[in-house]
Design an enzyme around this catalytic site. Sequence first.
Site, PDB file in Angstrom:
ATOM      1  N   GLU A 118      41.608  46.433  42.415  1.00  0.00           N
ATOM      2  CA  GLU A 118      41.591  46.839  43.823  1.00  0.00           C
ATOM      3  C   GLU A 118      42.531  48.031  43.961  1.00  0.00           C
ATOM      4  O   GLU A 118      43.633  48.021  43.432  1.00  0.00           O
ATOM      5  CB  GLU A 118      42.045  45.645  44.690  1.00  0.00           C
ATOM      6  CG  GLU A 118      42.543  45.979  46.078  1.00  0.00           C
ATOM      7  CD  GLU A 118      41.507  46.667  46.967  1.00  0.00           C
ATOM      8  OE1 GLU A 118      40.345  46.227  47.029  1.00  0.00           O
ATOM      9  OE2 GLU A 118      41.879  47.688  47.615  1.00  0.00           O
ATOM     10  N   CYS A 176      28.363  45.574  52.626  1.00  0.00           N
ATOM     11  CA  CYS A 176      28.205  44.776  53.834  1.00  0.00           C
ATOM     12  C   CYS A 176      27.653  45.700  54.918  1.00  0.00           C
ATOM     13  O   CYS A 176      28.195  45.779  56.019  1.00  0.00           O
ATOM     14  CB  CYS A 176      29.532  44.168  54.244  1.00  0.00           C
ATOM     15  SG  CYS A 176      29.234  42.995  55.551  1.00  0.00           S
TER      16      CYS A 176
HETATM   17  C1  LIG Z   1      34.082  45.769  50.912  1.00  0.00           C
HETATM   18  S1  LIG Z   1      35.672  45.595  50.349  1.00  0.00           S
HETATM   19  C2  LIG Z   1      35.480  44.416  49.055  1.00  0.00           C
HETATM   20  C3  LIG Z   1      35.449  42.999  49.547  1.00  0.00           C
HETATM   21  C4  LIG Z   1      35.647  41.985  48.426  1.00  0.00           C
HETATM   22  N1  LIG Z   1      34.662  42.126  47.384  1.00  0.00           N
HETATM   23  C5  LIG Z   1      35.646  40.556  48.907  1.00  0.00           C
HETATM   24  O1  LIG Z   1      34.627  39.881  48.801  1.00  0.00           O
HETATM   25  O2  LIG Z   1      36.681  40.118  49.412  1.00  0.00           O
HETATM   26  C6  LIG Z   1      35.942  47.061  49.452  1.00  0.00           C
HETATM   27  C7  LIG Z   1      37.310  47.122  48.795  1.00  0.00           C
HETATM   28  O3  LIG Z   1      37.311  48.257  47.928  1.00  0.00           O
HETATM   29  C8  LIG Z   1      38.599  48.816  47.939  1.00  0.00           C
HETATM   30  N2  LIG Z   1      38.507  50.214  47.427  1.00  0.00           N
HETATM   31  C9  LIG Z   1      38.294  51.353  48.103  1.00  0.00           C
HETATM   32  N3  LIG Z   1      38.256  52.403  47.273  1.00  0.00           N
HETATM   33  C10 LIG Z   1      38.449  51.904  46.037  1.00  0.00           C
HETATM   34  C11 LIG Z   1      38.530  52.496  44.737  1.00  0.00           C
HETATM   35  N4  LIG Z   1      38.415  53.809  44.574  1.00  0.00           N
HETATM   36  N5  LIG Z   1      38.751  51.682  43.696  1.00  0.00           N
HETATM   37  C12 LIG Z   1      38.887  50.349  43.848  1.00  0.00           C
HETATM   38  N6  LIG Z   1      38.834  49.732  45.053  1.00  0.00           N
HETATM   39  C13 LIG Z   1      38.615  50.507  46.125  1.00  0.00           C
HETATM   40  C14 LIG Z   1      39.012  48.701  49.387  1.00  0.00           C
HETATM   41  O4  LIG Z   1      40.400  48.811  49.521  1.00  0.00           O
HETATM   42  C15 LIG Z   1      38.459  47.336  49.750  1.00  0.00           C
HETATM   43  O5  LIG Z   1      39.423  46.369  49.551  1.00  0.00           O
END
Ligand SMILES: C[S@@+](CC[C@H](N)C(=O)[O-])C[C@H]1O[C@@H](n2cnc3c(N)ncnc32)[C@H](O)[C@@H]1O
Length: 485
Positions: free
Chosen positions: A322, A418
């Site tokens: 993350e 989502c």
């Molecule tokens: C839609 S949420 C994921 C939800 C998670 N899969 C769950 O079920 O709880 C997307 C996540 O990706 C993270 N994110 C954004 N850019 C990212 C990157 N470049 N690399 C890794 N994570 C990233 C965000 O901070 C966020 O927590």
Amino acid sequence: MSPQPGRPRRSAPGKPYRRPKKDPVRILAFEALRAVDERDAYANLVLPPLLRKAREESTEARPFDARDAALATELVYGTLRRQGTYDAIIAECVDRPLREVDPPVLDVLSLGAHQLLGTRIPAHAAVSASVELARVVLGDGRAKFVNAVLRKIAADDLAGWLEKVAPPYDEDPEEHLAIVHSHPRWIVSALWDALGGGSAGIEDLLEADNERPEVTLVARPGRSTAEELMAAVGEDSALPGRWSPYAVRLTEGGEPGALDAVREGRAGVQDEGSQLVAVALANAPLEGPDERWLDGCAGPGGKAALLGALAARRGAALLAAEKQPHRAGLVERALAGNPGPYQVIAADGTRPPWRPGGFDRALVDVPCTGLGALRRRPEARWRRRPEDLAGFAPLQRELLRQALAAVRVGGVVGYATCSPHLAETRAVVEDVLKGRGGPAAEAEWIDARPLMPGVPALGDGPDVQLWPHLHGTDAMYLALLRRTA
Ligand SMILES: C[S@@+](CC[C@H](N)C(=O)[O-])C[C@H]1O[C@@H](n2cnc3c(N)ncnc32)[C@H](O)[C@@H]1O
């Protein structure tokens, strides 16, 4: 000079001054709306501390009980969800453009409009409670304005108002639906495209966005079972999941955090759509080793916790990555006690620290507009802008590309959002496969539909789009790909 709000003033001759009645429920709802409006706060984060404070300040003379909390919550969520409809109606009843009405006055009017048109509160009670609220928070002068506007609104019911303020469907279907179902027009248009453009379903979908979702629990496999959760909640207040074998639906709401299994991390709160995505990735056919799994966008950790439990049963290890360190902390909490090996790291999935080709399965649940979870975030639809899509697209493509690079040849990648917006779903996957905006990925589609057995209306595949009005889930999207070279 107009008098200061809240200060007692001289009454009209012959009419004794009466202090306004302080109604803790309406004052709390007003404070929550102001926070959402002024500070861009999220209603679901603002409400709990306000409710807690109201309960702490509750006295025998002025109690604040569970029914008050339920009413305050309904007033805040309902007013925010239906804001587009109420704005159109209020605009008919004031003599100036809405942008020239003071925001706090508009909040009192919207709360009043919701009580009049969206609840069973009798009209006279809705108007008088709103005028008393206005006297407390705005002062007597503006309370008169509130009284005059709400009396005009009370002259008709919601259906009557919608006939006046929404254009006929045949003249302008999108604007009609936008006003009747309280969504920004561009979102109506995008959801309609994502549904395939035909008239079927769009009204049901928009209305489903205006309903409060059920609370759904996940029994993390190997750590608890749906039966254990059903027994703990009580058979009268719980139902088994519709689609996921691990899901339990709380029909009476309640406090999931009070359940032992949730407190101990053996179960969690998780929409069934998210459960289906994790389970489908875990069950996608795979030849060769199945030992190393990756969740590349793990925060706050709902899917990672389910994947971790599923991986453990198969003897596989999970790496949960993350980008945001504080969200990586949430993932760590979600995975604590996982029965199999796992590691949580703060890492940017577009510049990954892991060895390419080292994983057998990978999930990227990418950051997106969240248009699939509008029923959970009542204010979100008014905050999002179409321009946001352009900001997400390159990141979504790169995260998918890196996930494909992370798995070995033959390995499986799940791309999830989502959001059902086509620009965030199918278009991203096709761009990556066809090499738009970067090198073409060597991968092929896996039909995701058979991996959601029993779930109806999954379309023509190979990807899957879930819908609130069809499946009772958030509008999660899943594409499954296999790396071919
Ligand atoms: C839609 S949420 C994921 C939800 C998670 N899969 C769950 O079920 O709880 C997307 C996540 O990706 C993270 N994110 C954004 N850019 C990212 C990157 N470049 N690399 C890794 N994570 C990233 C965000 O901070 C966020 O927590």
